[in-house]
Design a protein around this motif. Sequence first.
Motif, PDB file in Angstrom:
ATOM      1  N   ASP A  56       0.823  -1.214   0.000  1.00  0.00           N
ATOM      2  CA  ASP A  56       0.000   0.000   0.000  1.00  0.00           C
ATOM      3  C   ASP A  56       0.851   1.257   0.000  1.00  0.00           C
ATOM      4  O   ASP A  56       0.562   2.213  -0.720  1.00  0.00           O
ATOM      5  N   ALA A  57       1.908   1.261   0.799  1.00  0.00           N
ATOM      6  CA  ALA A  57       2.761   2.447   0.877  1.00  0.00           C
ATOM      7  C   ALA A  57       3.527   2.678  -0.422  1.00  0.00           C
ATOM      8  O   ALA A  57       3.688   3.826  -0.856  1.00  0.00           O
ATOM      9  N   SER A  58       3.967   1.608  -1.068  1.00  0.00           N
ATOM     10  CA  SER A  58       4.763   1.780  -2.286  1.00  0.00           C
ATOM     11  C   SER A  58       3.906   2.119  -3.503  1.00  0.00           C
ATOM     12  O   SER A  58       4.403   2.677  -4.479  1.00  0.00           O
ATOM     13  N   THR A  59       2.631   1.786  -3.476  1.00  0.00           N
ATOM     14  CA  THR A  59       1.759   2.078  -4.617  1.00  0.00           C
ATOM     15  C   THR A  59       0.803   3.237  -4.350  1.00  0.00           C
ATOM     16  O   THR A  59      -0.134   3.449  -5.109  1.00  0.00           O
ATOM     17  N   ASP A  60       1.052   3.974  -3.276  1.00  0.00           N
ATOM     18  CA  ASP A  60       0.222   5.121  -2.894  1.00  0.00           C
ATOM     19  C   ASP A  60      -1.245   4.752  -2.690  1.00  0.00           C
ATOM     20  O   ASP A  60      -2.147   5.528  -2.984  1.00  0.00           O
ATOM     21  N   ASN A  61      -1.486   3.540  -2.182  1.00  0.00           N
ATOM     22  CA  ASN A  61      -2.851   3.125  -1.857  1.00  0.00           C
ATOM     23  C   ASN A  61      -3.213   3.426  -0.417  1.00  0.00           C
ATOM     24  O   ASN A  61      -4.289   3.072   0.035  1.00  0.00           O
ATOM     25  N   GLY A  62      -2.330   4.029   0.314  1.00  0.00           N
ATOM     26  CA  GLY A  62      -2.589   4.367   1.713  1.00  0.00           C
ATOM     27  C   GLY A  62      -1.319   4.268   2.527  1.00  0.00           C
ATOM     28  O   GLY A  62      -0.250   3.940   2.024  1.00  0.00           O
ATOM     29  N   ALA A  63      -1.460   4.561   3.792  1.00  0.00           N
ATOM     30  CA  ALA A  63      -0.317   4.529   4.700  1.00  0.00           C
ATOM     31  C   ALA A  63       0.050   3.089   5.040  1.00  0.00           C
ATOM     32  O   ALA A  63      -0.790   2.186   4.992  1.00  0.00           O
TER      33      ALA A  63
END
Length: 91
Positions: A31-38
Amino acid sequence: MENTSEFWANVSVVVVSPVAIAAGFAKGAYDASTDNGAFSAGFNAAAGPVMKEAKKFGAEHSATITRGVLTGAAGALGARLVNVGLRRLIN
């Protein structure tokens, strides 16, 4: 003294925690690496339900788990006694 169901609930959480942490780390990192959330949101979304269900399982099945542990211990003790008895009988 701790309630038996609470004891087995906590033991169940400890047993599944490595898997829950690995799943949480993978989900959080993705999620953090694909900007899907924190990271923390992804971690909690994956690890939280696993630990919650493990605790629920341990609490619901505490009598069965306790019976299985005691039966296994009694069986091991019985096997040990028979083994020692046979050794003394043969020698």
